[in-house]
Design a protein around this motif. Structure first.
Motif, mmCIF file in Angstrom:
data_model
loop_
_atom_site.group_PDB
_atom_site.id
_atom_site.type_symbol
_atom_site.label_atom_id
_atom_site.label_comp_id
_atom_site.label_asym_id
_atom_site.label_seq_id
_atom_site.Cartn_x
_atom_site.Cartn_y
_atom_site.Cartn_z
ATOM 1 N N ILE A 80 0.842 -1.208 0.000
ATOM 2 C CA ILE A 80 0.000 0.000 0.000
ATOM 3 C C ILE A 80 0.874 1.253 0.000
ATOM 4 O O ILE A 80 0.623 2.221 -0.727
ATOM 5 N N ALA A 81 1.933 1.243 0.827
ATOM 6 C CA ALA A 81 2.847 2.392 0.881
ATOM 7 C C ALA A 81 3.503 2.635 -0.472
ATOM 8 O O ALA A 81 3.624 3.785 -0.927
ATOM 9 N N ALA A 82 3.942 1.554 -1.125
ATOM 10 C CA ALA A 82 4.594 1.706 -2.425
ATOM 11 C C ALA A 82 3.634 2.271 -3.462
ATOM 12 O O ALA A 82 3.994 3.160 -4.253
ATOM 13 N N LEU A 83 2.392 1.779 -3.478
ATOM 14 C CA LEU A 83 1.405 2.298 -4.426
ATOM 15 C C LEU A 83 1.056 3.750 -4.130
ATOM 16 O O LEU A 83 0.850 4.551 -5.047
ATOM 17 N N ALA A 84 1.010 4.113 -2.844
ATOM 18 C CA ALA A 84 0.748 5.508 -2.481
ATOM 19 C C ALA A 84 1.884 6.415 -2.947
ATOM 20 O O ALA A 84 1.646 7.528 -3.443
ATOM 21 N N ALA A 85 3.117 5.940 -2.801
ATOM 22 C CA ALA A 85 4.262 6.729 -3.277
ATOM 23 C C ALA A 85 4.184 6.916 -4.789
ATOM 24 O O ALA A 85 4.400 8.028 -5.305
ATOM 25 N N LEU A 86 3.858 5.855 -5.513
ATOM 26 C CA LEU A 86 3.743 5.939 -6.969
ATOM 27 C C LEU A 86 2.635 6.912 -7.374
ATOM 28 O O LEU A 86 2.813 7.741 -8.274
ATOM 29 N N THR A 87 1.492 6.813 -6.696
ATOM 30 C CA THR A 87 0.372 7.714 -7.000
ATOM 31 C C THR A 87 0.757 9.169 -6.767
ATOM 32 O O THR A 87 0.461 10.052 -7.582
#
Length: 404
Positions: free
Chosen positions: A152-159
Motif C-alpha cells: 500500500i505504501a509503495a502504491l501511495a508513493a507511486l500515486t
C-alpha cells in the motif's frame, strides 16, 4: 535519541507545550512534510508524548481535512498533551517565529541575502532531506511492517509521484484507506489507548457551526459594511477553508485573493513567497506578510494578525469538530482497518516527498549528497537533537557555497 520514560505520556502543561513547539517553530525547515519529520523526531521518538500509531492516525486524519496539515497535527498534539490551552500554545508557538520574520520582511528587513545567506538556504534544504529520510525509516518499521501495508505504501508513493500536488496525496490516502479496509481486517491489534482530546462533542458541534457561519456570513458582512478589515478576514478565511494539502497549494488561492483585486502587487507577492521558502515553520505564515502589506484593511501588525488568524482558523475549527468523535471511530474494526491502510499510505506519501521535491531540489551533486548523508547519520546513529543537526547543516551549506 532514546525515548523518555513513560511519565512523558502523562498530561503536561501549556507552558511546556509552548516551549517545545517554539523550538520546533524556529528549527522546522523544509515545508509541511519535513515538519512532520521534525514532529516525529521530537515528540514521538525523543519525548514519547504519543506513539507512532497514534501519530500516524493524526497525520492521516489531518491529510484528509482541508487546511495546513502540519499545523493541524501540532494543534492536535498540543490538545493531547495539555488540553485546549496546550493546543493553542502549540499553534501559537509553532507559528510565531516565521510569522514574526515575515512581518519583519514586509517592513523592509533583508533576509538570507548574499553568499552566506544562500549557503544557509542550501544547507537547510539538505537537512530537510535527512529529517524526512529518518521519518520514513522509522514510520516504515511501525506503520508498514508487513507485505500488505508495504505494498500500500509503495502504491501511495507511486500515486503521489505521478499525480503531483494535493490531489495526488488525497487520492493516495483515500486509496490506502480503501485498500486497508479490504486487506488489513485480519490485523486485530486493537485500537490502542484513547487519544486524549480536550474538546467535547458539544464544543465540536459548535466548531462546525462557527465554521459554516463564518463561511456564509463573512462575505455578506464585508459587502454590507464596506469594511476593509472584514474583507481581508473573509479573503484569507476562504483561502484557508479551500486548501487540501496545505503548503504550496494555498499560493494560487492567495494570489487570486490579494493580487487580482490589487491589494498587493505581483512583485511584492513573489518577493514574499521567495522569503517564505527560506523560513522555518508553516508556509501559511506568508499570510502575515500579505496582511501587513495589503492596501485593504488596517495593514501593518494588525493587518498581519487578521490575515494570520483568518487563514489558520478554518483548519483548526474543522479539526476541533472532528476530534471529539475520533476515539469512537477508531474503536470500530472497520475503522481500524481503514486507518492501517491510510497510515501505510502516509508512509508512501512521505517517501515520495523525500524524492520530490526534497531530494531533487536539495541534492545537486556529490558534495550536497555527502552533507545529507552526514546529517542523516547524526540523526539516526548519533541521535542528536534535530535543532543541532539543523545548525550543522546550515554551516555545511555555507561551506558548500564557498567551495562551489
Amino acid at each position: 535519541m532514546e525515548r523518555h520514560p513513560s511519565s512523558e505520556r502523562r498530561p503536561g502543561s501549556a507552558g511546556e507545550v509552548f516551549r517545545v513547539f517554539l523550538k520546533l517553530g524556529a528549527t522546522s525547515f523544509g515545508g509541511p512534510i519535513a515538519h512532520l519529520g521534525h514532529f516525529r523526531s521530537e515528540l514521538v521518538v525523543r519525548r514519547g508524548w504519543l506513539d507512532d500509531r497514534e501519530y500516524g492516525d493524526l497525520v492521516a486524519l489531518c491529510q484528509f481535512l482541508p487546511g495546513p496539515a502540519s499545523s493541524q497535527v501540532g494543534f492536535a498534539i498540543g490538545l493531547h498533551r495539555a488540553g485546549l490551552f496546550g493546543g493553542l500554545a502549540a499553534f501559537a508557538a509553532f507559528t510565531l517565529p516565521s510569522a514574526a520574520l515575515m512581518v519583519a520582511f514586509a517592513s523592509g528587513a533583508s533576509l538570507f541575502t548574499g553568499p552566506a545567506g544562500s549557503g544557509i538556504l542550501i544547507g537547510l534544504q539538505i537537512v530537510a532531506v535527512a529529517i524526512v529520510a529518518q521519518a520514513v525509516l522509522g514510520m516504515t518499521r511501525t506503520l508498514s511492517p508487513d507485505l500488505r501495508r508495504a505494498s500500500i505504501a509503495a502504491l501511495a508513493a507511486l500515486t503521489t509521484l505521478l499525480l503531483a500536488g494535493s490531489a495526488g496525496q488525497l487520492i493516495a490516502i483515500v486509496g490506502g484507506a480503501a485498500a486497508g479496509l479490504v486487506l488489513c481486517r485480519s490485523d486485530a491489534t486493537g485500537p490502542g489507548p484513547a487519544l486524549r482530546v480536550a474538546v467535547g462533542r458539544a464544543t465540536g458541534i459548535l466548531a462546525w457551526v462557527v465554521l459554516l457561519a463564518l463561511l456564509a456570513c463573512a462575505p455578506l458582512l464585508a459587502a454590507a459594511t464596506g469594511s476593509g478589515a472584514v474583507a481581508l478576514f473573509d479573503a484569507f478565511f476562504r483561502s484557508g477553508a479551500l486548501v487540501f494539502g496545505g503548503g504550496h497549494v494555498v499560493l494560487p488561492l492567495l494570489q487570486s485573493a490579494v493580487v487580482d483585486p490589487g491589494w498587493v502587487s505581483d512583485q511584492d507577492f513573489l518577493a514574499g513567497y521567495g522569503a517564505a521558502q527560506a523560513l522555518p515553520g508553516p508556509l501559511f505564515t506568508f499570510s502575515a506578510y500579505l496582511g501587513a502589506l495589503s492596501s485593504t484593511g488596517p495593514g501593518g501588525l494588525l493587518g498581519a494578525g487578521i490575515a494570520l488568524v483568518a487563514i489558520f482558523l478554518p483548519g483548526l475549527l474543522l479539526l476541533s469538530g472532528v476530534l471529539p468523535f475520533w476515539n469512537g471511530i477508531r474503536r470500530r474494526a472497520a475503522a481500524q482497518a481503514v486507518m492501517r491502510g491510510a497510515n501505510a499510505a502516509v508512509v508512501g506519501i512521505l517517501a515520495a516527498a523525500l524524492y520530490s521535491p526534497l531530494f531533487t531540489t536539495a541534492v545537486r551533486g556529490p558534495a550536497s549528497f555527502a552533507l545529507a548523508l552526514v546529517c542523516f547519520v547524526l540523526l539516526v546513529a548519533w541521535r542528536l537533537p534535530p535543532w543541532i543537526v539543523v545548525l550543522a547543516g546550515a554551516g555545511g551549506g555555507v561551506l558548500l557555497a564557498h567551495l562551489g
